[in-house]
Design a protein around this motif. Structure first.
Motif, short mmCIF file in Angstrom:
data_model
loop_
_atom_site.label_atom_id
_atom_site.label_comp_id
_atom_site.label_asym_id
_atom_site.label_seq_id
_atom_site.Cartn_x
_atom_site.Cartn_y
_atom_site.Cartn_z
N THR A 159 0.85 -1.20 0.00
CA THR A 159 0.00 0.00 0.00
C THR A 159 0.88 1.24 0.00
O THR A 159 1.69 1.41 -0.90
CB THR A 159 -1.00 -0.01 1.17
N ASP A 160 0.74 2.11 0.98
CA ASP A 160 1.50 3.37 1.04
C ASP A 160 1.74 3.67 2.51
O ASP A 160 0.78 3.82 3.28
CB ASP A 160 0.68 4.48 0.37
N ASP A 161 3.01 3.75 2.90
CA ASP A 161 3.32 3.94 4.32
C ASP A 161 3.51 5.39 4.73
O ASP A 161 4.01 5.68 5.82
CB ASP A 161 4.54 3.12 4.73
N SER A 162 3.10 6.33 3.86
CA SER A 162 3.15 7.74 4.25
C SER A 162 2.13 7.98 5.36
O SER A 162 1.15 7.23 5.49
CB SER A 162 2.86 8.63 3.05
N PRO A 163 2.33 9.02 6.18
CA PRO A 163 1.42 9.25 7.32
C PRO A 163 -0.05 9.33 6.91
O PRO A 163 -0.92 8.86 7.66
CB PRO A 163 1.90 10.59 7.89
N ARG A 164 -0.35 9.85 5.75
CA ARG A 164 -1.74 10.00 5.33
C ARG A 164 -2.42 8.66 5.05
O ARG A 164 -3.62 8.49 5.32
CB ARG A 164 -1.81 10.90 4.10
N TYR A 165 -1.67 7.70 4.53
CA TYR A 165 -2.30 6.49 4.02
C TYR A 165 -1.96 5.21 4.80
O TYR A 165 -2.53 4.16 4.53
CB TYR A 165 -1.90 6.27 2.56
N ARG A 166 -1.02 5.28 5.74
CA ARG A 166 -0.57 4.01 6.33
C ARG A 166 -1.65 3.33 7.17
O ARG A 166 -1.72 2.09 7.19
CB ARG A 166 0.70 4.21 7.13
N VAL A 167 -2.51 4.09 7.86
CA VAL A 167 -3.59 3.45 8.61
C VAL A 167 -4.64 2.86 7.67
O VAL A 167 -5.02 1.69 7.82
CB VAL A 167 -4.22 4.43 9.63
N PRO A 168 -5.15 3.63 6.68
CA PRO A 168 -6.08 3.00 5.72
C PRO A 168 -5.47 1.78 5.02
O PRO A 168 -6.15 0.77 4.81
CB PRO A 168 -6.38 4.13 4.72
N GLY A 169 -4.19 1.87 4.67
CA GLY A 169 -3.53 0.75 4.00
C GLY A 169 -3.46 -0.48 4.90
O GLY A 169 -3.69 -1.61 4.45
N ALA A 170 -3.15 -0.28 6.18
CA ALA A 170 -3.07 -1.40 7.11
C ALA A 170 -4.44 -2.05 7.30
O ALA A 170 -4.55 -3.28 7.39
CB ALA A 170 -2.51 -0.92 8.45
N LYS A 171 -5.49 -1.25 7.37
CA LYS A 171 -6.84 -1.80 7.54
C LYS A 171 -7.28 -2.54 6.28
O LYS A 171 -7.93 -3.59 6.35
CB LYS A 171 -7.82 -0.69 7.89
N LEU A 388 -21.93 3.78 -1.66
CA LEU A 388 -22.39 3.11 -2.88
C LEU A 388 -21.24 2.74 -3.78
O LEU A 388 -20.45 1.89 -3.43
CB LEU A 388 -23.43 4.00 -3.59
N GLN A 389 -21.07 3.38 -4.92
CA GLN A 389 -20.10 2.94 -5.91
C GLN A 389 -18.85 3.81 -5.93
O GLN A 389 -18.20 3.97 -6.97
CB GLN A 389 -20.76 2.92 -7.29
N VAL A 390 -18.47 4.36 -4.78
CA VAL A 390 -17.25 5.16 -4.65
C VAL A 390 -16.40 4.60 -3.52
O VAL A 390 -16.88 4.39 -2.41
CB VAL A 390 -17.57 6.64 -4.37
N LEU A 391 -15.13 4.33 -3.81
CA LEU A 391 -14.19 3.84 -2.81
C LEU A 391 -13.15 4.92 -2.53
O LEU A 391 -12.55 5.47 -3.45
CB LEU A 391 -13.48 2.58 -3.30
N ALA A 392 -12.92 5.21 -1.26
CA ALA A 392 -11.87 6.14 -0.87
C ALA A 392 -10.51 5.49 -1.09
O ALA A 392 -10.40 4.27 -1.29
CB ALA A 392 -12.05 6.52 0.59
N PRO A 393 -9.42 6.27 -1.09
CA PRO A 393 -8.08 5.67 -1.21
C PRO A 393 -7.86 4.56 -0.18
O PRO A 393 -8.14 4.74 1.01
CB PRO A 393 -7.15 6.85 -0.97
N PHE A 394 -7.40 3.43 -0.63
CA PHE A 394 -7.10 2.27 0.22
C PHE A 394 -8.29 1.89 1.11
O PHE A 394 -8.13 1.48 2.25
CB PHE A 394 -5.85 2.53 1.06
N GLU A 395 -9.49 1.98 0.54
CA GLU A 395 -10.68 1.54 1.26
C GLU A 395 -11.05 0.13 0.83
O GLU A 395 -10.92 -0.24 -0.33
CB GLU A 395 -11.87 2.46 0.99
N GLY A 396 -11.49 -0.67 1.79
CA GLY A 396 -11.95 -2.01 1.50
C GLY A 396 -13.31 -2.26 2.11
O GLY A 396 -13.68 -1.67 3.14
N ARG A 397 -14.08 -3.15 1.49
CA ARG A 397 -15.42 -3.48 1.98
C ARG A 397 -15.70 -4.96 1.80
O ARG A 397 -15.25 -5.58 0.83
CB ARG A 397 -16.49 -2.68 1.21
N LEU A 398 -16.48 -5.48 2.75
CA LEU A 398 -16.99 -6.85 2.67
C LEU A 398 -18.51 -6.79 2.66
O LEU A 398 -19.11 -6.14 3.53
CB LEU A 398 -16.50 -7.67 3.86
N TYR A 399 -19.12 -7.45 1.68
CA TYR A 399 -20.58 -7.51 1.56
C TYR A 399 -21.03 -8.97 1.57
O TYR A 399 -20.34 -9.84 1.03
CB TYR A 399 -21.05 -6.91 0.23
#
Length: 403
Positions: A159-171, A388-399
């Protein structure tokens, strides 16, 4: 083995379990890189002629104790060969660590002789599919792992380990791993979203692993010890892939000496010696103490996804895995299907720094009758509410799939 089994151990994690038999004559590996002193030789030192004979002997002892085994199985891309190790009928090993996923992006001659992020998402998906397909229609079992003592941190790799994205990437990666079938293996620090040590604050002199040292020595021999350009490229590769990152002392408390690695001694007023490796420069930001009581932390998310996995065992632990839209270079979408009642789940993961539009799969893609409508019921989101049909950066979903 009997020494430990008689003392009550439940089983063994077996290192390099396919390297105990070598071909007679000890032939040289073919030369694939004339400039390298050593050539890739996995096809020679792995899966030798007497491997299964030796494992039969080992299993004969382990079976008397009901002990489990999990073994490292590198350089074995042929699934038919993997099955010889882990099928129930073969009675060799209970499960193995296949290297298909963790080898994505490595160099061909030397694993570090590559640039960071030298892979595509379809390659990553295909590697996961191979390990998941092992249990479909067979009597075998598989493992799920992305980190261990020999691998760099997944947040930095995938993913991306920069401060902005590392938590979303880890999740995102936690959700991915929790939705894959097999026995889960989570490495220390993975549950708090540990990242590779930054190049700017963790110099090359801090890298102590033998693989790292030998690689730098090879680069110096090949290009000269004063060739700063080649040495810097090598440092880039190590900062991305080196085993050292997994061996840096665990960050327990960002306010304690050396990241709290010897916190009990410190609390007792004893002298605390520096660990054999330098502490992580980001121990003050990424540590256990700061996440234990934070409901939005990576640690809290791991706890939630593991509980969710236990609530959907048929789907997530034992279900069949089917990749959708393999060639999509930004989104990873797959279906899990229960082997018992055909229940389906959909996982969709955005592996980019950008907001992404996505089209839900059709009934045909989901293996449902085309005349039926498809309803996706959210079960777990790494971000906020379901948009709905929009995913944020490094967002994941289970349906859960209703149809």
């Amino acid at each position: 083995m009997e020494f430990w089994l008689d003392r009550g151990v439940d089983g063994f994690r077996v290192d390099t379990v396919n390297m105990y038999s070598k071909p007679s004559g000890f032939p040289d590996a073919p030369i694939t890189d004339p400039t390298a002193t050593f050539q890739p030789a996995g096809m020679l030192y792995c899966n030798g002629p007497r491997m299964h004979e030796f494992l039969d002997e080992i299993n004969h002892i382990l079976a008397r104790y009901g002990a489990i085994t999990v073994g490292e199985l590198p350089h074995t891309p042929d699934m038919a060969r993997v099955l010889r190790y882990v099928s129930a009928e073969a009675k060799q090993l209970d499960m193995v660590f296949q290297f298909d996923v963790v080898d994505v992006g490595l160099g061909q001659t030397h694993k570090y002789e590559t640039a960071p992020k030298s892979y595509t998402l379809p390659e990553f998906k295909a590697a996961i599919s191979r390990t998941q397909d092992l249990i479909r229609g067979t009597d075998a079992w598989t493992t799920v792992f992305m980190e261990n003592h020999d691998q760099a941190r997944t947040v930095s790799r995938w993913t991306d380990d920069s401060p902005r994205y590392r938590v979303p990437g880890a999740k995102l990666l936690a959700l991915l791993q929790a939705c894959l079938s097999g026995t889960q293996y989570i490495y220390q620090g993975q549950e708090i979203g540990s990242v590779n040590a930054p190049k700017e604050t963790y110099p090359l002199a801090n890298y102590l692993d033998i693989d790292s040292c030998l690689f730098i020595s090879m680069i110096k021999d090949r290009y000269g010890s004063e060739n700063t350009t080649e040495l810097d490229k090598a440092f880039d590769a190590l900062q991305h892939l080196a085993r050292d990152h997994a061996r840096i002392p665990m960050a327990w408390n960002g306010k304690a000496i050396f990241g709290g690695f010897s916190e009990p001694a410190e609390a007792a007023g004893k002298s605390v010696q520096e660990p054999w490796m330098k502490s992580h420069p980001l121990a003050g930001e990424i540590n256990v103490a700061s996440q234990v009581d934070d409901p939005d932390s990576v640690l809290a998310f791991w706890r939630r996804v593991l509980r969710m996995r236990q609530e959907h065992v048929d789907l997530l632990v034992y279900g069949d895995h089917y990749t959708l839209r393999l060639e999509d270079r930004d989104l990873y979408m797959f279906v899990k299907e229960s082997q018992t009642d055909g229940t389906k789940a959909l996982v969709v993961l955005n592996f980019t720094r950008d907001e992404k539009q996505w089209a839900p799969p059709t009934a045909q893609e989901l293996g449902l009758p085309e005349d039926k409508g498809v309803e996706l019921v959210p079960v777990m989101l790494t971000g906020g509410k379901d948009r709905l049909q929009v995913l944020a950066p490094f967002e994941g979903r289970l349906y859960l799939v209703k149809g």
